[in-house]
Design a protein around this motif. Structure first.
Motif, PDB file in Angstrom:
ATOM      1  N   ALA A  63       0.945  22.980 -25.024  1.00 35.54           N
ATOM      2  CA  ALA A  63       1.475  21.976 -24.088  1.00 35.54           C
ATOM      3  C   ALA A  63       0.573  21.829 -22.872  1.00 35.54           C
ATOM      4  O   ALA A  63       0.386  20.730 -22.348  1.00 35.54           O
ATOM      5  CB  ALA A  63       2.891  22.355 -23.665  1.00 35.54           C
ATOM      6  N   LEU A  64      -0.010  22.952 -22.436  1.00 37.94           N
ATOM      7  CA  LEU A  64      -0.910  22.880 -21.288  1.00 37.94           C
ATOM      8  C   LEU A  64      -2.187  22.103 -21.640  1.00 37.94           C
ATOM      9  O   LEU A  64      -2.646  21.257 -20.877  1.00 37.94           O
ATOM     10  CB  LEU A  64      -1.273  24.282 -20.805  1.00 37.94           C
ATOM     11  CG  LEU A  64      -0.302  24.947 -19.840  1.00 37.94           C
ATOM     12  CD1 LEU A  64      -0.870  26.275 -19.373  1.00 37.94           C
ATOM     13  CD2 LEU A  64      -0.048  24.046 -18.632  1.00 37.94           C
ATOM     14  N   PHE A  65      -2.758  22.443 -22.805  1.00 35.68           N
ATOM     15  CA  PHE A  65      -3.951  21.716 -23.253  1.00 35.68           C
ATOM     16  C   PHE A  65      -3.656  20.230 -23.369  1.00 35.68           C
ATOM     17  O   PHE A  65      -4.426  19.374 -22.923  1.00 35.68           O
ATOM     18  CB  PHE A  65      -4.426  22.254 -24.617  1.00 35.68           C
ATOM     19  CG  PHE A  65      -5.098  23.580 -24.524  1.00 35.68           C
ATOM     20  CD1 PHE A  65      -4.372  24.751 -24.656  1.00 35.68           C
ATOM     21  CD2 PHE A  65      -6.462  23.662 -24.298  1.00 35.68           C
ATOM     22  CE1 PHE A  65      -4.989  25.989 -24.569  1.00 35.68           C
ATOM     23  CE2 PHE A  65      -7.089  24.890 -24.208  1.00 35.68           C
ATOM     24  CZ  PHE A  65      -6.359  26.059 -24.337  1.00 35.68           C
ATOM     25  N   TYR A  66      -2.524  19.953 -23.989  1.00 36.16           N
ATOM     26  CA  TYR A  66      -2.118  18.571 -24.231  1.00 36.16           C
ATOM     27  C   TYR A  66      -1.982  17.807 -22.910  1.00 36.16           C
ATOM     28  O   TYR A  66      -2.487  16.691 -22.761  1.00 36.16           O
ATOM     29  CB  TYR A  66      -0.783  18.572 -24.986  1.00 36.16           C
ATOM     30  CG  TYR A  66      -0.180  17.203 -25.169  1.00 36.16           C
ATOM     31  CD1 TYR A  66      -0.470  16.439 -26.290  1.00 36.16           C
ATOM     32  CD2 TYR A  66       0.686  16.670 -24.210  1.00 36.16           C
ATOM     33  CE1 TYR A  66       0.075  15.191 -26.459  1.00 36.16           C
ATOM     34  CE2 TYR A  66       1.227  15.418 -24.366  1.00 36.16           C
ATOM     35  CZ  TYR A  66       0.925  14.677 -25.490  1.00 36.16           C
ATOM     36  OH  TYR A  66       1.464  13.438 -25.648  1.00 36.16           O
ATOM     37  N   SER A  67      -1.306  18.428 -21.954  1.00 38.80           N
ATOM     38  CA  SER A  67      -1.009  17.679 -20.723  1.00 38.80           C
ATOM     39  C   SER A  67      -2.257  17.499 -19.861  1.00 38.80           C
ATOM     40  O   SER A  67      -2.434  16.443 -19.246  1.00 38.80           O
ATOM     41  CB  SER A  67       0.103  18.370 -19.942  1.00 38.80           C
ATOM     42  OG  SER A  67      -0.218  19.720 -19.728  1.00 38.80           O
ATOM     43  N   VAL A  68      -3.120  18.502 -19.830  1.00 40.51           N
ATOM     44  CA  VAL A  68      -4.333  18.353 -19.000  1.00 40.51           C
ATOM     45  C   VAL A  68      -5.189  17.193 -19.518  1.00 40.51           C
ATOM     46  O   VAL A  68      -5.585  16.310 -18.754  1.00 40.51           O
ATOM     47  CB  VAL A  68      -5.156  19.665 -18.986  1.00 40.51           C
ATOM     48  CG1 VAL A  68      -6.563  19.410 -18.448  1.00 40.51           C
ATOM     49  CG2 VAL A  68      -4.457  20.707 -18.133  1.00 40.51           C
ATOM     50  N   ILE A  69      -5.434  17.152 -20.813  1.00 45.92           N
ATOM     51  CA  ILE A  69      -6.347  16.135 -21.343  1.00 45.92           C
ATOM     52  C   ILE A  69      -5.703  14.751 -21.281  1.00 45.92           C
ATOM     53  O   ILE A  69      -6.363  13.752 -20.982  1.00 45.92           O
ATOM     54  CB  ILE A  69      -6.817  16.488 -22.783  1.00 45.92           C
ATOM     55  CG1 ILE A  69      -8.183  15.873 -23.065  1.00 45.92           C
ATOM     56  CG2 ILE A  69      -5.837  16.051 -23.833  1.00 45.92           C
ATOM     57  CD1 ILE A  69      -9.302  16.515 -22.319  1.00 45.92           C
ATOM     58  N   ASN A  70      -4.394  14.713 -21.518  1.00 47.15           N
ATOM     59  CA  ASN A  70      -3.730  13.416 -21.459  1.00 47.15           C
ATOM     60  C   ASN A  70      -3.656  12.867 -20.051  1.00 47.15           C
ATOM     61  O   ASN A  70      -3.761  11.662 -19.831  1.00 47.15           O
ATOM     62  CB  ASN A  70      -2.339  13.499 -22.072  1.00 47.15           C
ATOM     63  CG  ASN A  70      -2.379  13.206 -23.551  1.00 47.15           C
ATOM     64  OD1 ASN A  70      -2.569  12.066 -23.964  1.00 47.15           O
ATOM     65  ND2 ASN A  70      -2.253  14.241 -24.372  1.00 47.15           N
ATOM     66  N   MET A  71      -3.457  13.784 -19.121  1.00 45.90           N
ATOM     67  CA  MET A  71      -3.410  13.318 -17.735  1.00 45.90           C
ATOM     68  C   MET A  71      -4.791  12.802 -17.322  1.00 45.90           C
ATOM     69  O   MET A  71      -4.908  11.764 -16.677  1.00 45.90           O
ATOM     70  CB  MET A  71      -2.962  14.450 -16.836  1.00 45.90           C
ATOM     71  CG  MET A  71      -2.237  13.931 -15.622  1.00 45.90           C
ATOM     72  SD  MET A  71      -1.608  15.233 -14.601  1.00 45.90           S
ATOM     73  CE  MET A  71      -0.209  15.778 -15.475  1.00 45.90           C
ATOM     74  N   ALA A  72      -5.824  13.536 -17.707  1.00 44.01           N
ATOM     75  CA  ALA A  72      -7.185  13.103 -17.372  1.00 44.01           C
ATOM     76  C   ALA A  72      -7.469  11.731 -17.984  1.00 44.01           C
ATOM     77  O   ALA A  72      -8.024  10.841 -17.329  1.00 44.01           O
ATOM     78  CB  ALA A  72      -8.203  14.126 -17.870  1.00 44.01           C
ATOM     79  N   PHE A  73      -7.057  11.554 -19.224  1.00 42.62           N
ATOM     80  CA  PHE A  73      -7.333  10.286 -19.891  1.00 42.62           C
ATOM     81  C   PHE A  73      -6.539   9.138 -19.253  1.00 42.62           C
ATOM     82  O   PHE A  73      -7.061   8.040 -19.052  1.00 42.62           O
ATOM     83  CB  PHE A  73      -7.011  10.392 -21.383  1.00 42.62           C
ATOM     84  CG  PHE A  73      -7.502   9.219 -22.176  1.00 42.62           C
ATOM     85  CD1 PHE A  73      -8.858   8.946 -22.255  1.00 42.62           C
ATOM     86  CD2 PHE A  73      -6.615   8.363 -22.820  1.00 42.62           C
ATOM     87  CE1 PHE A  73      -9.322   7.859 -22.970  1.00 42.62           C
ATOM     88  CE2 PHE A  73      -7.081   7.265 -23.532  1.00 42.62           C
ATOM     89  CZ  PHE A  73      -8.433   7.019 -23.610  1.00 42.62           C
ATOM     90  N   ALA A  74      -5.269   9.443 -18.910  1.00 44.74           N
ATOM     91  CA  ALA A  74      -4.436   8.402 -18.295  1.00 44.74           C
ATOM     92  C   ALA A  74      -4.982   8.015 -16.924  1.00 44.74           C
ATOM     93  O   ALA A  74      -5.025   6.834 -16.571  1.00 44.74           O
ATOM     94  CB  ALA A  74      -2.998   8.890 -18.186  1.00 44.74           C
ATOM     95  N   LEU A  75      -5.436   9.011 -16.160  1.00 44.40           N
ATOM     96  CA  LEU A  75      -6.012   8.707 -14.842  1.00 44.40           C
ATOM     97  C   LEU A  75      -7.250   7.829 -14.998  1.00 44.40           C
ATOM     98  O   LEU A  75      -7.475   6.897 -14.236  1.00 44.40           O
ATOM     99  CB  LEU A  75      -6.386  10.009 -14.120  1.00 44.40           C
ATOM    100  CG  LEU A  75      -5.224  10.763 -13.492  1.00 44.40           C
ATOM    101  CD1 LEU A  75      -5.662  12.169 -13.080  1.00 44.40           C
ATOM    102  CD2 LEU A  75      -4.680  10.011 -12.277  1.00 44.40           C
ATOM    103  N   THR A  76      -8.034   8.144 -16.026  1.00 41.62           N
ATOM    104  CA  THR A  76      -9.243   7.355 -16.267  1.00 41.62           C
ATOM    105  C   THR A  76      -8.883   5.919 -16.636  1.00 41.62           C
ATOM    106  O   THR A  76      -9.447   4.968 -16.095  1.00 41.62           O
ATOM    107  CB  THR A  76     -10.072   7.994 -17.396  1.00 41.62           C
ATOM    108  OG1 THR A  76     -10.337   9.340 -17.053  1.00 41.62           O
ATOM    109  CG2 THR A  76     -11.369   7.240 -17.602  1.00 41.62           C
TER     110      THR A  76
END
Lengths: 264, 327
Positions: A63-76
């Motif tokens: 869940a941590l891996f998932y949320s970090v990368i998704n948040m980064a992608f969404a911010l981008t």
């Protein structure tokens, strides 16, 4: 420099107001982004419900891996949306107008569109991140909190860099190249899991060429206190994303120069 | 002082030729064939501060290549170009601060926003101080009658209204040099006059140096004392409108309204250009036959109701210049 931030905030304000003119559509799209990613995470949950763990990783850790990368992608996608639609700007000739203004072209492109509806994806990643960290029982320290933010920021820089490289390609060819999509969307899918579950060559690629590891195992191993975690490497890892962005900016500069000599 | 110096400017483009069809696209990836296009072939001119110059030529003549080079968004293959002492493409940001650029075909305003928001954003882009902004906005609002338009979203403006707003947008930072690219294209007669009047005011009262590219010869006749004609990447003519006329042809046109539309008319020194009903248009060379003599000869022989003499329209002059060049 300070002045550039002021201008960027001005652009941001305008973009928000423009999108608020179509409020209903904004709300629907935000909700839409929220649910598409929720369903995606449910898929991962279902898999873990069946198999229990993935090479020693638990669902909460994933869940941590998932949320970090998704948040980064969404911010981008939120802040670099202008780069995504950049080929149209070149094709229509409107890029000329940006060159006619006494400001950095990149600032103007980034300012041209801020896609607020990606908030939906960020709003979805945040609770998953908190749930994951809570369930794993992360022992928080200021350093770890900073590293988590750094991992997200590093990932964001990396994705912005990828978007920037993709946008720069339109200076060389008018054909739309989907190669970069493999790395952005594909990269997000890949880095939802710890990179050490993959084959070595794959890991090497995503550590040294497109350093997704900077928002993946390098910092998260430290936060999760996994055996073999190297705190120094973890702390420095967000810089990899920044470095990648720097290289992408150089390519952009070359592209603008090329545009000015070919006029197309 | 020379505001703009252009010397022996050359620009060649490499155009990739694409083959048709699927197979052609695949081959294009492997081997590209290129065709060289000479857009500018040694263009030279100089513009003094406060000049208002018409820059005209057919499509593909090199007009926009020249303007893009002057604007710093295109680097020439060779030649010299200086605007206010700067090489445009070497110091882009410093250079474009001195420029106002208006494209008639496309707006620089933000489509979904009220006009005033675009103007405020441009204020910040150009770093115009609050005091100057207020003063300029007041002046432009009055000159261009923008009062009611400022709060309207751009997408709701008519073409003429939009053009007035675009002019305001490109002048907020008080540039000493203005490039106008077909500013009257598609406008109704009233809006055209308003735009011309405003450009004239800018040039005369504020001393702004203006380069105007247009296909509308009325713009040229109304505004420009000097006209540069370009064709095939070379300058065909550079001078006053009268000088251009003299160079191409010294002929005058005599237009007669006859009493009778069936009347056959003939004169050894004049050629019938066209005839519709009673109206006959003759062309003649005043060096061969004095205008007064021709008129008295014709009115003595034929029943004429009315007549007047004019210069050939500028379109005619330009068209002939192009034909001469092509030949």
């Amino acid at each position: 420099m300070n002045d550039s931030w002021k201008l960027y905030l001005h652009y941001l304000g305008i973009s928000i107001r423009a999108q608020m003119q179509y409020r209903a559509s904004f709300v629907m799209m935000t909700i839409g982004f929220f649910f598409t990613t929720v369903i995606e995470f449910l898929g991962i949950w279902a898999m873990f419900a069946r198999f229990g763990s993935l090479q020693g990783w638990s669902l909460a850790e994933i869940a941590l891996f998932y949320s970090v990368i998704n948040m980064a992608f969404a911010l981008t996608e939120m802040f670099a949306r202008g780069l995504d639609t950049f080929p149209n700007l070149v094709k229509s000739g409107d890029f000329d107008r940006l060159l006619l203004r006494p400001r950095s072209t990149l600032l103007q492109v980034l300012g041209s569109e801020v896609s607020l509806m990606r908030l939906g994806r960020i709003l979805q990643a945040l609770p998953i991140m908190l749930w994951g960290a809570h369930t794993v029982g992360v022992v928080w320290s200021p350093g770890k909190a900073l590293l988590l933010i750094g991992a997200t920021a590093g990932g964001t820089c990396l994705f912005v860099g990828l978007f920037l490289l993709q946008a720069s390609m339109s200076f060389w060819t008018i054909e739309s190249l989907e190669i970069a999509n493999i790395l952005t969307h594909g990269g997000t899918q890949t880095a939802q899991y710890p990179l050490d579950i993959y084959r070595p060559w794959f890991r090497i690629f995503f550590t040294f060429v497109v350093p997704l590891a900077c928002a993946n195992i390098l910092p998260l191993n430290v936060i999760l206190q996994r055996p073999g975690a190297t705190p120094l490497l973890g702390a420095l890892s967000p810089c990899l994303g920044l470095l990648f962005l720097g290289v992408a900016m150089l390519a952009w500069g070359q592209g603008v120069r090329r545009y000015c000599s070919t006029g197309s | 002082m020379a505001h703009i110096v252009v010397e022996n400017l050359v620009k060649t483009f490499e155009v990739a030729e694409r083959q048709a069809g699927m197979w052609g696209a695949v081959r294009g990836l492997v081997k590209r064939t290129h065709r060289t296009v000479q857009a500018l072939d040694g263009v030279s001119f100089e513009l003094q501060a406060g000049e208002l110059v018409g820059y005209i030529g057919p499509n593909g003549a090199g007009k926009s290549t020249t303007v893009k080079t002057l604007a710093g968004i295109l680097v020439p293959t060779s030649g010299r170009c200086e605007v206010l002492g700067r090489v445009p493409w070497k110091e882009r940001t410093a250079h474009v601060k001195q420029l106002g650029v208006v494209f008639g075909q496309r707006t620089q305003l933000w489509w979904d926003l009220p006009v005033v928001e675009s103007l405020e954003l441009l204020r910040d882009i150009y770093g115009v101080t609050a005091v100057r902004y207020k003063a300029m906005l007041a002046e432009l609002t009055e000159r261009l009658s923008l009062g009611d338009l400022l709060d309207t979203p751009v997408r709701q403006l008519s073409l003429g209204q939009r053009m007035r707003c675009d002019l305001a947008a490109s002048l907020l930072h008080e540039p000493p040099i203005l490039f106008l690219d077909e500013p009257t294209i598609g406008l109704d007669a009233v809006s055209k006059l308003a735009v011309r009047e405003f450009v004239q005011h800018l040039n005369r009262e504020r001393g702004v140096t203006v380069i105007l590219t247009t296909h509308d010869m009325d713009d040229i006749e109304a505004l420009c004392t000097r006209v540069i004609v370009i064709g095939g990447g070379r300058i065909l003519s550079d001078g006053t409108l009268d000088a251009l006329r003299d160079r191409v042809t010294r002929e005058h046109w005599l237009i007669l309204d006859l009493e009778d539309e069936t009347l056959e008319l003939e004169d050894p020194d004049a050629e019938i250009l066209r005839r519709d009903g009673r109206r006959v248009t003759l062309r003649f060379d005043p060096a061969r036959v004095p205008t007064a003599l021709l008129i008295s000869r014709l009115t003595a022989r034929y029943p004429v109701r009315d007549l007047f003499v004019q210069n050939p329209p500028i379109e005619e002059i330009i068209a002939r210049l192009y034909r001469e060049q092509a030949a």
